[in-house]
Design an enzyme around this catalytic site. Structure first.
Site, PDB file in Angstrom:
ATOM      1  N   LEU A 164      -0.168  26.629 109.703  1.00 29.91           N
ATOM      2  CA  LEU A 164      -1.525  26.239 109.354  1.00 29.91           C
ATOM      3  C   LEU A 164      -1.419  24.954 108.560  1.00 29.91           C
ATOM      4  CD1 LEU A 164      -4.504  27.174 109.530  1.00 29.91           C
ATOM      5  CD2 LEU A 164      -4.194  28.264 107.302  1.00 29.91           C
ATOM      6  N   ASP A 165      -2.249  23.983 108.900  1.00 29.37           N
ATOM      7  CA  ASP A 165      -2.214  22.681 108.246  1.00 29.37           C
ATOM      8  C   ASP A 165      -2.275  22.825 106.729  1.00 29.37           C
ATOM      9  OD1 ASP A 165      -2.541  19.637 108.726  1.00 29.37           O
ATOM     10  OD2 ASP A 165      -4.156  20.119 107.319  1.00 29.37           O
ATOM     11  N   ARG A 166      -1.561  21.963 106.036  1.00 30.83           N
ATOM     12  CA  ARG A 166      -1.458  22.048 104.581  1.00 30.83           C
ATOM     13  C   ARG A 166      -2.822  22.028 103.898  1.00 30.83           C
ATOM     14  NH1 ARG A 166      -0.985  18.787 100.051  1.00 30.83           N
ATOM     15  NH2 ARG A 166      -1.479  16.928 101.262  1.00 30.83           N
TER      16      ARG A 166
END
Length: 325
Positions: A164-166
């Site tokens: 999951l994107d930061r």
């Protein structure tokens, strides 16, 4: 700082002949939830390296400098399979394994906790907060969900099944045992996991919703923003309006594909950039994180058939997005 790619290439086996040998277990424990780096000394038919030190200095001088490598050797930081520190003057031996811990970069602590949504003998599903990377990459190493969870839960072999994107908060599935990881990764690879996201963005009555957006998204290495370009679509998202007030809308986003920044790109393309997005529509200058203004994007649900039990499972995030501008 040592780039993560250096560590990936460092563990690549060279010159496999005949049956693959079993890699020895690491003689070093994890440090701050991070595995030691494994190095296999490559074949040296031309006799370029007389000693272990000669090779390690040449191998890593470009990343951290020759003197830093020599200092690590003096400090006993490179360890063989027997747990004994390697000496810089030891004769070079192709095929030998060494392990070491990298120098971790200085990181600003992310001041949010990871919420445990579900835990059993096979998986851990968590609510990852905004600003926390899923796993080590680049300048984010110990301040990652993986490192934190390994430390806090005492699960040294924990691995993520997906990323999951930061900057995005919400649900991430981790696998407890390495032998189970492939089955869960396959679910995400084959797009049989139903994912729903929630976002807060401007409300525009002129944008007809719900809508399915299909486009071609490309992202160049080293360029912050992805972009939509002409060509065969490789990204598809379903976007629905859940409600609106005060000029802002709350949206349900259902990605069919998983391109980098896909939902952010598609919302921006509709003229509805997600609130506090530092990249779309304009890339902000790099600077200190503003933890008070997270990207208003949340991975709300994960739903799939468990590959081991056959049960239909659904997990929902316990986090909430602020709808204040």
């Amino acid at each position: 700082m040592w780039g993560l790619s250096r560590y990936v290439t460092a563990v690549t086996a060279v010159g496999r002949v005949g049956r693959r040998r079993k890699t020895p277990e690491a003689p070093l424990p994890q440090r701050a939830g991070i595995d030691p780096v494994r190095v296999r000394l490559p074949e040296d038919p031309e006799g370029a390296w007389e000693t272990v030190g000669d090779h390690l200095v040449e191998r890593y001088a470009g990343a951290v400098g020759a003197e830093r490598v020599r200092a690590m050797l003096r400090e006993g930081r490179f360890v063989g399979a027997d747990g004994r520190a390697a000496d810089a003057d030891e004769p070079y031996a192709a095929g030998r394994y060494l392990w070491f811990h990298r120098d971790f970069p200085a990181e600003t602590p992310v001041p949010f906790e990871i919420g445990i949504v579900h835990r059993d003998e096979r998986i851990v599903v968590v609510d990852k907060p905004h600003f926390l990377a899923t796993m080590p990459r680049g300048r984010h190493v110990t301040e990652t969900a993986l490192a934190r969870l390994r430390r806090d839960l005492g699960l040294a072999r924990l691995q993520p099944a997906h990323r999951l994107d930061r900057l995005t908060a919400g649900l991430v599935l981790f696998v407890v045992r390495p032998e189970d990881r492939g089955a869960y990764q396959t679910l995400f690879r084959d797009r049989v996991v139903r994912k729903e996201y929630e976002a807060v963005a401007p409300y525009d009555p002129a944008v007809a919703l719900p809508v399915t957006v299909r486009s071609r998204i490309e992202k160049e290495r080293g360029v912050m923003a992805a972009r939509e370009v002409p060509g065969e679509p490789n990204a598809e998202s379903r976007i629905e309006l859940l409600g609106h007030a005060g000029g802002l809308g709350r949206y349900r986003l259902v990605p069919v594909t998983g391109r980098t920044h896909q939902l952010r790109v598609h919302m921006n393309g509709l003229g509805l950039p997600i609130l506090d997005d530092p990249v779309y529509p304009v890339v902000r200058e790099d600077g200190p994180e503003d933890f008070t203004r997270p990207l208003r994007l949340l991975a709300r649900t994960l739903e799939f058939t468990d590959p081991f039990t056959g049960d239909e499972v659904r997990f929902e995030s316990r986090l909430a997005l602020s709808d204040r501008a």
